[in-house]
Design a protein around this motif. Structure first.
Motif, short mmCIF file in Angstrom:
data_model
loop_
_atom_site.label_atom_id
_atom_site.label_comp_id
_atom_site.label_asym_id
_atom_site.label_seq_id
_atom_site.Cartn_x
_atom_site.Cartn_y
_atom_site.Cartn_z
N SER A 10 0.81 -1.22 0.00
CA SER A 10 0.00 0.00 0.00
C SER A 10 0.85 1.27 0.00
CB SER A 10 -0.94 0.00 1.21
OG SER A 10 -0.19 0.01 2.41
N ALA A 11 2.11 1.18 0.43
CA ALA A 11 2.97 2.36 0.43
C ALA A 11 3.16 2.89 -0.99
CB ALA A 11 4.32 2.02 1.05
N PHE A 12 3.27 1.99 -1.97
CA PHE A 12 3.42 2.41 -3.36
C PHE A 12 2.18 3.17 -3.82
CE2 PHE A 12 2.33 1.56 -7.79
CZ PHE A 12 3.44 2.07 -8.46
N TYR A 13 0.99 2.63 -3.51
CA TYR A 13 -0.25 3.26 -3.96
C TYR A 13 -0.52 4.56 -3.19
CZ TYR A 13 -0.67 -1.18 -6.22
OH TYR A 13 -0.41 -2.28 -6.99
N GLN A 14 -0.02 4.64 -1.98
CA GLN A 14 -0.13 5.90 -1.23
C GLN A 14 0.65 7.00 -1.95
OE1 GLN A 14 2.50 6.59 1.99
NE2 GLN A 14 0.89 7.38 3.34
N GLY A 114 -4.57 6.24 -6.53
CA GLY A 114 -3.25 5.80 -6.96
C GLY A 114 -3.24 4.45 -7.64
N ASP A 115 -4.34 4.07 -8.30
CA ASP A 115 -4.48 2.77 -8.94
C ASP A 115 -4.40 1.62 -7.93
OD1 ASP A 115 -4.83 3.92 -11.42
OD2 ASP A 115 -2.72 3.77 -11.97
N LEU A 116 -4.94 1.86 -6.76
CA LEU A 116 -4.98 0.85 -5.71
C LEU A 116 -5.82 -0.35 -6.15
CD1 LEU A 116 -4.44 0.09 -2.64
CD2 LEU A 116 -6.69 1.10 -2.21
N PRO A 117 -5.28 -1.57 -6.07
CA PRO A 117 -6.07 -2.75 -6.44
C PRO A 117 -6.88 -3.30 -5.26
CG PRO A 117 -3.78 -3.37 -6.15
CD PRO A 117 -3.86 -1.90 -5.87
N TYR A 173 -0.35 -8.36 5.97
CA TYR A 173 -1.43 -7.59 6.55
C TYR A 173 -2.36 -7.16 5.42
CZ TYR A 173 0.94 -7.19 11.07
OH TYR A 173 1.52 -7.47 12.27
N ILE A 174 -3.65 -7.33 5.64
CA ILE A 174 -4.64 -6.87 4.69
C ILE A 174 -5.65 -5.97 5.40
CG2 ILE A 174 -4.43 -8.95 3.28
CD1 ILE A 174 -7.25 -9.73 4.46
N MET A 175 -6.36 -5.19 4.64
CA MET A 175 -7.50 -4.44 5.17
C MET A 175 -8.72 -4.88 4.36
SD MET A 175 -8.10 -0.31 5.60
CE MET A 175 -7.28 -0.16 7.19
N TYR A 176 -9.81 -5.14 5.07
CA TYR A 176 -10.99 -5.62 4.37
C TYR A 176 -12.26 -5.06 4.97
CZ TYR A 176 -11.99 -8.90 8.20
OH TYR A 176 -12.30 -9.44 9.43
N ASN A 198 -9.42 4.27 3.47
CA ASN A 198 -8.85 3.77 4.71
C ASN A 198 -7.47 3.15 4.52
OD1 ASN A 198 -11.02 4.55 6.28
ND2 ASN A 198 -12.04 2.57 6.20
N VAL A 199 -7.24 2.51 3.37
CA VAL A 199 -5.91 1.95 3.09
C VAL A 199 -4.87 3.07 3.04
CG1 VAL A 199 -4.49 0.86 1.30
CG2 VAL A 199 -6.71 -0.12 1.91
N ILE A 200 -5.21 4.16 2.38
CA ILE A 200 -4.28 5.30 2.30
C ILE A 200 -4.05 5.88 3.69
CG2 ILE A 200 -3.92 7.59 1.34
CD1 ILE A 200 -3.78 5.29 -0.72
N LYS A 201 -5.11 6.06 4.45
CA LYS A 201 -4.98 6.64 5.79
C LYS A 201 -4.21 5.72 6.73
CE LYS A 201 -8.90 9.85 6.03
NZ LYS A 201 -9.09 10.07 4.62
N ALA A 202 -4.41 4.41 6.61
CA ALA A 202 -3.68 3.47 7.46
C ALA A 202 -2.19 3.48 7.13
CB ALA A 202 -4.24 2.06 7.27
N THR A 203 -1.86 3.60 5.85
CA THR A 203 -0.45 3.68 5.46
C THR A 203 0.21 4.91 6.05
OG1 THR A 203 -0.99 2.53 3.40
CG2 THR A 203 1.12 3.68 3.49
N GLU A 204 -0.50 6.03 6.06
CA GLU A 204 0.03 7.24 6.67
C GLU A 204 0.15 7.10 8.18
OE1 GLU A 204 -2.77 10.16 5.39
OE2 GLU A 204 -1.81 10.46 3.44
#
Length: 213
Positions: A10-14, A114-117, A173-176, A198-204
């Motif tokens: 997720s850091a890449f997509y962030q 960010g093209d998050l899959p 680790y996943i977020m679902y 939430n994935v972006i916010k969790a990465t931050e």
């Protein structure tokens, strides 16, 4: 759920997400709120990212979604057909494809994030949408990290962080998020957007625990 196309954390997509926001002329502002107000802030943030014209269109879209009839039970095939004809996909904010197999799923690319899959599956009367966060082995101080995740779970509405083993035996680790397989289409789209945010916010929030090579 298959994840053979999932190769980046997720850091890449962030990073991609932040770059896209800057290109749109958006700026970052930090705010302090009570945890229970997080869903409200998410809605306000999305609204403030749009022009006044788009805000009005967004309101009209929501009014239309509110009168949608509930689908009895979604299948991967008919959910694909419904999503591909929804505004978020027709306007290229996201794209999707079906990954066939015994446990077929949808592979969704959230271009506005960010093209998050994301991967969406349907089983046991539930729709599960998930995204990769990081491999377990790049997390420093895992015990402290796990405790912080549990203590801050309310910061990410409708989403849960877990550890999952992939086909090659590695742990990630996943977020679902989970919702009923008879949910309204508008609620499913909201889940996709909320999970992505939430994935972006969790990465931050947790980046100080992640070893970046």
């Amino acid at each position: 759920m298959k994840k053979n196309k999932e190769t980046k954390s997720s850091a890449f997509y962030q990073q991609q997400y932040r770059q896209r926001l800057r290109e749109q002329g958006l700026i970052k502002k930090e705010v302090w709120i009570l945890p229970e107000n997080t869903p409200k802030l998410l809605e306000i943030e999305k609204m403030f990212r749009q022009t006044q014209t788009n805000n009005n269109n967004s309101f009209n879209d929501k009014q239309g979604n509110n009168v949608m009839k509930k689908n009895e039970i979604w299948t991967i095939a008919n959910l694909y057909d419904a999503l591909i004809n929804s505004d978020i996909f027709k306007q290229n904010f996201a794209s999707l494809e079906i990954i066939d197999g015994i446990d077929a799923c949808l592979h969704i690319i959230m271009h506005e994030y960010g093209d998050l899959p994301l991967f969406l599956s349907i089983s046991n009367q539930q729709i599960i949408v998930e995204a990769l966060l990081w491999p377990v082995d790049i997390v420093t101080e895992p015990t402290q990290f796990n405790e912080e995740v549990l203590c801050t779970r309310k910061l990410f509405p409708l989403s849960t962080i877990a550890i999952e083993k992939t086909g090659d035996g590695s742990l990630n680790y996943i977020m679902y998020g989970a919702l009923s397989s008879s949910s309204l289409l508008s609620n499913i789209i909201y889940e996709l957007e909320t999970l992505s945010d939430n994935v972006i916010k969790a990465t931050e929030a947790y980046e100080h625990f992640i070893k970046i090579n």
